[in-house]
Scaffold this active site. Structure first.
Site, PDB file in Angstrom:
ATOM      1  N   SER A  60       9.136  73.766  84.532  1.00 60.38           N
ATOM      2  CA  SER A  60       8.278  74.201  83.436  1.00 60.38           C
ATOM      3  C   SER A  60       8.247  75.728  83.346  1.00 60.38           C
ATOM      4  CB  SER A  60       6.879  73.590  83.602  1.00 60.38           C
ATOM      5  OG  SER A  60       6.141  73.692  82.415  1.00 60.38           O
ATOM      6  N   ASP A 207       8.520  67.580  80.255  1.00 61.29           N
ATOM      7  CA  ASP A 207       8.199  68.502  81.339  1.00 61.29           C
ATOM      8  C   ASP A 207       8.526  67.924  82.716  1.00 61.29           C
ATOM      9  OD1 ASP A 207       6.548  70.030  83.306  1.00 61.29           O
ATOM     10  OD2 ASP A 207       5.837  71.035  81.497  1.00 61.29           O
TER      11      ASP A 207
END
Length: 727
Positions: A60, A207
């Site tokens: 991320s 993610d």
């Protein structure tokens, strides 16, 4: 000399063995959205301690910072980037309004609701896979990594790099060792439901924090001997802070992230180092606290100075990283442009919007604007670019993906004005726009409105060239509104004016800022007394006219602009040769100039309309009156063949700027106005009227809501509640 060469030959292998024997250090950067900016402070402290990083693994925001660092960015560059980026713009899909095609800017003025419903070709409703498609974020990553966008093997970067994402279809961890670096990083940070997933190699990716937020195992697989692990994960919210459904969704995601993070942290070894910056005071959207977050990461790392001494290798830094930083390969010379397009519009339309010249360095500033213009056409889910390096030169590849949710749009509108004295105006409407009717980008717009002002309007817009510079636009319309007839200073009747007709315009676009149109039109109608003296005549009329219209719009926001200007000038010549009952001329000028200073904005401008010859008053009148249109009067209370209005409006933003699309600011402001209305063929002349107002404005998801009070020197005063256009 021969003896010296032999000594050097023996020393080279020995130095290589020394390098091989030195422990390799892997850096693990966790995810945490805005909190991830603390990674920059960590890197700053590591470099000051002389720590050499031999591999980076990130998830991320950790993939963003780690990927940029691995590709050659210095800590100073990363810090400057974090401090100067317009994060609200980056974390949205809308391009800067100045870059949007003028045709789309016109949509802002028609109806209230900012969000539009999209429909596919089969008529089904298309819904997006995320609140944010990630268009601006993807463009930012492409710009920052253009020099490395053609590096397919991430081991060939100055520092070997890995990024982690999650396959949302089967809950599998996906570790990227190769690929298109900007796209890989974008996939790693696609927070579910917030960002749309990235489709890559048949996978739908979100993610990486969902499966591996602190990818220590990934870094170990890169062949390192020890790890520096940075954990900036978001803590769980307290029971009393769980107030909305969004809080519950965020808490659920955080629970999943913390669970896999704890599993990774349990594998820490004695030779590893864990850095946990104190970030309890900061949330995942606190991008405005970049300086504090970076400082927190720096201080937490400097506090471990004693442990870090053992991580500094005796052989010095990374030669590949030093080489990447010493050169400036981020502006390659472009020798060709290639279009990869699967949308309704032709490749020539897309190519026409790309201003990059062949044989010159890549102009990233112009390219960013061109990408915004293309995305603003409303045809694409994503507009991307990359630079493909080849033996014959560098090719700029423009890739456009057709909007999977459809390219036909429905917008609903609602407008309400009430002076709290019994006079109100209410309108509800809708527009439907069919996009991409042919490869040149023709569109068909139909607009309908019911209420105080009724309207049915339909226009077919046909570009005549690939760049939409020239266009032809036939239209038909039907409208009805109330117009007051005034004698001397007293209203004597209110007419209901109905008009229908058609027109044909030939026009020229002026970049993204404006257009000029020349057209002809015919209209017919009738005026009936609605309120007032019944002995006044009803009448019908015919109109035929030539029209020249110039429009220019550089406002950064149509509701509460902070900078830019808006100009509209319309000239009409009514002539019996086109079926008009009378020959007369009219012109109407609107002008607004916004000047912003921090949270303060001044809006200077007004209107001026003239009817140059004697003709029927009711059919040739302009309307004036209402909030900031001679405040104190009700909406459209004054009508005249000639009007003038000058005004100064001030407003201040009272709420801090947010960093997500859900940003609804509150404004406090006031205005000073001076205006007049008068006729040519009777004695009505209002004289110059001075007016003033104060107001509170709230930019809601539906549009601006204004509550204000106005008064003027004609002893008129009113309270206003306006849901609709502010100025």
């Amino acid at each position: 000399m021969r003896r010296l060469l032999l000594v050097l030959l023996f020393c080279l292998p020995l130095s290589g063995l020394a390098d091989t024997a030195a422990p390799k250090t892997g850096l693990v950067l966790s995810g945490g959205a805005a909190r991830g900016l603390a990674h920059i402070g960590v890197l700053k402290a590591l470099e000051e301690q002389g720590v050499r990083i031999d591999a980076v693994a990130g998830t991320s925001m950790g993939a963003v910072i780690g990927g940029l660092y691995a590709a050659g960015y210095t800590v100073d560059e990363l810090e400057k980037l974090a401090m100067t980026l317009d994060w609200q713009q980056v974390l949205s899909d809308d391009p800067a309004r100045q870059d949007v095609p003028f045709r789309r800017k016109q949509d802002d003025r028609d109806f209230l609701v900012k969000r539009k419903l999209s429909f596919r070709d089969d008529g089904s409703l298309g819904l997006p896979l995320g609140v944010i498609q990630g268009q601006n974020l993807a463009l930012l990553l492409e710009r920052l990594l253009v020099h490395a966008s053609d590096t397919r093997d991430f081991d060939q970067l100055p520092i070997p790099f890995r990024a982690v994402a999650t396959d949302i279809a089967n809950d599998e961890k996906v570790v990227f060792r190769s690929g298109h670096l900007p796209q890989v990083i974008r996939a790693s940070m696609s927070i579910p439901a917030v960002f749309a997933p990235v489709e890559l190699d048949g996978r739908l990716l979100v993610d990486g924090g969902m499966v591996d937020n602190i990818p220590m195992d990934v870094a170990r697989d890169m062949g390192v001997d020890r790890l520096i692990v940075v954990d900036i994960g978001t803590p769980l919210m307290r029971r009393e802070d769980l107030l909305t459904v969004f809080d519950v969704l965020n808490q659920t995601t955080t629970m999943m992230t913390r669970r896999n993070s704890e599993e990774q942290l349990a594998t820490l070894r004695a030779e590893d180092l864990l850095i946990e910056p104190p970030l309890a005071a900061y949330g995942s959207t606190d991008f405005g606290s970049a300086a504090q977050l970076i400082d927190a990461g720096y201080r937490a790392t400097r506090a471990l100075e004693g442990r870090l001494a053992g991580f500094a290798p005796p052989s010095g830094g990374n030669p590949a990283l030093s080489l990447a930083r010493s050169n400036d390969p981020r502006t390659p010379v472009i020798t060709a442009v290639r279009i990869e397009n699967d949308s309704k519009v032709g490749d020539a339309v897309i190519r026409r919007h790309i201003r990059q010249r062949l044989g010159e360095p890549l102009d990233l500033a112009d390219l960013q604007k061109d990408m915004g213009t293309l995305y603003g056409l409303d045809y694409f889910d994503r507009v991307e670019y990359r630079v493909a390096h080849g033996k014959l030169g560098n090719t700029l590849v423009i890739r456009t993906r057709e909007k999977r949710s459809g390219t036909d749009y429905l917008r609903l509108g609602l407008s309400l004005s009430d002076d709290f004295q019994g006079d109100s105006a209410f309108n509800i409407g809708a527009s439907y726009r069919m996009n991409g009717i042919n490869e040149l980008g023709a569109e068909w717009l139909t607009r309908a409105q019911l209420g105080d002002r009724q309207e049915l309007f339909s226009e077919f817009y046909q570009p005549l060239d690939a760049g939409s510079r020239w266009f032809v636009a036939p239209n038909a319309f039907l409208e009805a509104q109330n117009v007051e007839a005034t004698l001397e200073h007293d209203p004597i009747a209110e007419y209901r004016l109905r008009r229908y007709g058609y027109g044909l315009n030939l026009g020229r676009q002026i970049a993204n800022n404006g257009e000029i149109r020349f057209g002809v039109g015919q209209a017919w109608g009738e005026a009936n007394v609605r309120v007032g003296e019944r002995d006044l005549p009803d009448f019908s009329f015919s109109e035929g006219y030539y029209a020249l219209q110039y429009s220019f719009d550089t406002l950064d926001d149509v509701d509460f602009p902070h900078e830019g200007e808006d100009i509209s000038l319309t000239l009409r010549q009514y002539t019996p040769g086109l079926g008009s009952d009378e020959r007369y001329r009219q012109w109407h000028l609107r002008l607004d100039k916004a000047l912003g200073y921090g949270p303060h904005t001044w809006l200077l401008g007004g209107r001026y309309g003239r009817t140059l010859d004697d003709t029927e008053v009711v059919t040739s009148s302009f309307l004036l009156g209402g909030a900031r249109q001679l405040s104190g009067f009700r909406q459209d209370a004054l009508s005249g063949q000639n009007i003038s209005l000058g005004r100064v409006v001030y407003y201040r933003r009272m709420t801090p700027r947010g960093f997500l699309p859900l940003d609804f600011p509150l404004y406090l402001g006031g205005s000073l106005e001076r205006g007049r209305a008068w006729n040519n063929d009777n004695e009505f002349d209002s004289g110059y009227i001075n007016a003033a107002s104060v107001f509170i404005g709230y930019d809601t998801p539906l549009g601006p809501l204004n509550l204000g009070y106005g008064a003027n020197d004609e002893d008129e005063q009113a309270l206003y509640l306006n849901l609709g256009r502010s100025f």
